[in-house]
Every structure is written in structure tokens, then in C-alpha cells.
Design an enzyme around this catalytic site. Structure first.
Site, short mmCIF file in Angstrom:
data_model
loop_
_atom_site.label_atom_id
_atom_site.label_comp_id
_atom_site.label_asym_id
_atom_site.label_seq_id
_atom_site.Cartn_x
_atom_site.Cartn_y
_atom_site.Cartn_z
N HIS A 36 61.40 12.37 24.59
CA HIS A 36 60.95 12.18 26.01
C HIS A 36 61.87 12.69 27.27
CE1 HIS A 36 59.80 8.05 23.88
NE2 HIS A 36 58.63 8.56 24.12
N GLN A 60 45.41 1.02 21.92
CA GLN A 60 45.70 2.08 20.50
C GLN A 60 46.38 1.50 19.38
OE1 GLN A 60 48.16 4.69 23.45
NE2 GLN A 60 49.36 4.96 21.43
N ASP A 150 53.52 14.36 17.58
CA ASP A 150 52.30 13.60 17.46
C ASP A 150 51.37 14.68 17.40
OD1 ASP A 150 53.47 11.29 17.37
OD2 ASP A 150 53.78 11.41 19.67
N SER A 186 60.49 6.39 18.95
CA SER A 186 60.99 5.04 19.30
C SER A 186 60.91 4.06 18.15
CB SER A 186 60.21 4.52 20.56
OG SER A 186 59.98 5.62 21.59
N ARG A 187 60.17 4.23 17.31
CA ARG A 187 60.07 3.56 16.11
C ARG A 187 61.27 3.69 14.93
NH1 ARG A 187 54.19 4.42 16.70
NH2 ARG A 187 53.24 2.40 16.99
O1 PAF Z 1 52.31 9.36 22.58
C1 PAF Z 1 52.46 8.01 23.14
O2 PAF Z 1 53.48 7.53 23.63
C2 PAF Z 1 51.08 7.42 23.57
O3 PAF Z 1 50.09 7.67 22.74
C3 PAF Z 1 50.48 7.87 24.88
C4 PAF Z 1 50.27 9.30 25.08
C5 PAF Z 1 51.81 7.39 26.09
C6 PAF Z 1 49.20 7.24 25.47
O4 PAF Z 1 49.62 5.78 25.32
#
Ligand code: PAF
Length: 280
Positions: A36, A60, A150, A186-187
Site C-alpha cells: 500500500h 465484496q 490483484d 493484509s491476510r
Molecule cells: O484491493 C482492495 O483493497 C479492495 O478491493 C478495494 C480496491 C479497496 C475495494 O474495496
């Protein structure tokens, strides 16, 4: 760094920073790591103002997934975000993003959302595209930053931006890894020491597939077999998918003739980990 918890505070914060400025936006679900922070650094270098959101987006996650268990630590996150140069941190409650009675969704249809993560998480991308749209509407960024880890999310968001003519540029930043190759997530916090050691098989199997590709192998079946057989040597690993697809469209391919994406998702009990590599 300003912190906004409500949409009113967000709007005031954006006004104070100056509406004529370019805005780099980094959407996150918090529990920030160096991946991040690399997005925040990039946003900061390319824009006048950097906005970060922390929102564990309920839409989600399907029932039974790890919404409640998803790691959260706002104090640590806000310190990290501030140190990385964030100007405005948006940290809304779910009721702020989804007002009572909200029933509007944005969905990218087709193969692109049905395969890979879409197979085991069929409602996941609908939640992602809906919240990303809401956040884009509220923040109106010049550029938005996503991690290549991702890869399917990136492909889906780029398609949504193209299909809906959204006025935002999507910037994709490379995967950030631990020294031993594990992709940051994060997981990863869910992994026991034994699982953490076995989880190296994700990056190692992708590296082995890439080495095969670089030695001239172009058959998707042969490369996929390499991924699957190597991951299956780990007793605690359960493969969700291991696939090789066209890099741009995520269409199925049999032979690699254009850049391809090798992508894996592997479960270690509570942790479902993703990794990928581009075969180019
Ligand atoms: O990648 C993520 O952390 C999430 O899928 C996002 C893009 C913040 C949407 O909730």
C-alpha cells in the site's frame, strides 16, 4: 494529514486542499503494508494531493467469508499513511457509503469477472466495482492506484473505467514482496509459521513456470501442470486456482503468443493468498 469520517468532512477536506489540484487516490481496506505504501508513494510523486481511503467494503465479501475477521488497526494505519505523505485519509462507516435502502450496484459482466477469483467468489467483483465507483464519485481523482497483486481486480476496474468513460487514469504498481518472495497481503497475518513457510510455494511455482516459459515452453497445459504439481507438494496448501490467461482480456489460451498472466490463489485455512507473474 486530515482525517474524514463522513462524506461532509471528505468534501470539506477536498475543498480545503483545492479543487483545482490533481488528486492521486489510493483505495484500501486498511491494515497497510509496504505494498500500500508503494501506491501512496507513487500517488504522491505524480499528483498535487494524495487521498487514501480505508474501508473494509462489506459488499465484496459473501456471507461466511472473512469480513468480520479481516484485520483492522486504524491507529497504526493512520500513522503509516501520514508518514507516507497522505494529505487526506477517508475512513467512513459502512452506513456512510451505503445509506439505508441503497440497492444500486455497478457490475462488469462476462468472463472477466466469472473466472479466477470470480469462480469461488461470484459476487466479489460486483462489490469491488460498486465501491470503487462510489469512491471515484466522491473523490473525483485524477489518477487511482492499484497493486498488480490483484491482477484480476485491475483488469476488471480498467474495463469498468473504459466501459463507463470514467474520467480517471488507472495506475498499476508492481507487486511488493517479502525478502523471501512472499507477496505482501493484509491476510498474511492469518498464517501460522508452518503455513507461512509453505506459502512461499506461490511465488516459487510462478518463478518455475516463468523459467520454463523463458526456456521456450509455450504450452499453457505444460506450464499449468508445473504450477499445480509444485503447489500440491505442500500438505497445507489447497489450490483455489492456478491458471494462465491472456494478460489483457483474461481470455483462455492454449498457447502463449502474446503477454500472458500466470495467476494462482491458494488457501491455507483462514488465509486465501493470491500471486501472479506476467509471461511476456
Ligand atoms: O484491493 C482492495 O483493497 C479492495 O478491493 C478495494 C480496491 C479497496 C475495494 O474495496
Amino acid at each position: 494529514m486530515k482525517i474524514a469520517k463522513t462524506i461532509t468532512e471528505l468534501k470539506t477536506g477536498l475543498e480545503e486542499l483545492g479543487r483545482d489540484k490533481t488528486i492521486g487516490f489510493v483505495p484500501t481496506m486498511g491494515y497497510l503494508h509496504d505494498g500500500h505504501l508503494s501506491l501512496i508513494n507513487k500517488a504522491q510523486g505524480q499528483n498535487d494531493v494524495t487521498v487514501v481511503s480505508i474501508f473494509v467494503n462489506p459488499t465484496q465479501f459473501a456471507p461466511g467469508e472473512d469480513l468480520d475477521a479481516y484485520p483492522r488497526d486504524f491507529d497504526r494505519d493512520s500513522q503509516l499513511a501520514e508518514a507516507a505523505g497522505t494529505d487526506l485519509l477517508f475512513f467512513p462507516d459502512p452506513a456512510e457509503i451505503y445509506p439505508a435502502g441503497a440497492s444500486t450496484f455497478v457490475e462488469v459482466e462476462g468472463e472477466i469477472t466469472r473466472k479466477l477469483c470470480g469462480q469461488s467468489r461470484p459476487t466479489h467483483f460486483k462489490g469491488v466495482t460498486t465501491v470503487v465507483n462510489i469512491l471515484f464519485n466522491l473523490i473525483q481523482p485524477t489518477r487511482a492506484y492499484f497493486g498488480q497483486k490483484d491482477a484480476q481486480q485491475v483488469a476488471v476496474i480498467k474495463k469498468m473505467v473504459r466501459d463507463l468513460h470514467l474520467p480517471v487514469q488507472i495506475a498499476v504498481c508492481p507487486i511488493v514482496r517479502e525478502a523471501d518472495g512472499l507477496a505482501l497481503s493484509s491476510r498474511n497475518v492469518f498464517l501460522s509459521p508452518e503455513q507461512r513457510s509453505e506459502a512461499l510455494v506461490l511465488s516459487q511455482s510462478l518463478a518455475a513456470a516463468k523459467a520454463l516459459y523463458e526456456s521456450g515452453e509455450r504450452s499453457v497445459k505444460v506450464l499449468k501442470d508445473q504450477l499445480v504439481s509444485q503447489i500440491n507438494t505442500m500438505p497445507l496448501a489447497i489450490i483455489d486456482y492456478a491458471d494462465i490467461l491472456d494478460f489483457e482480456t483474461l481470455a483462455d489460451i492454449e498457447t502463449i503468443t502474446a503477454p500472458a498472466l500466470a495467476a494462482v490463489a491458494v488457501r491455507f485455512e483462514k488465509a486465501r493468498l493470491l500471486d501472479n507473474i506476467i509471461l511476456d
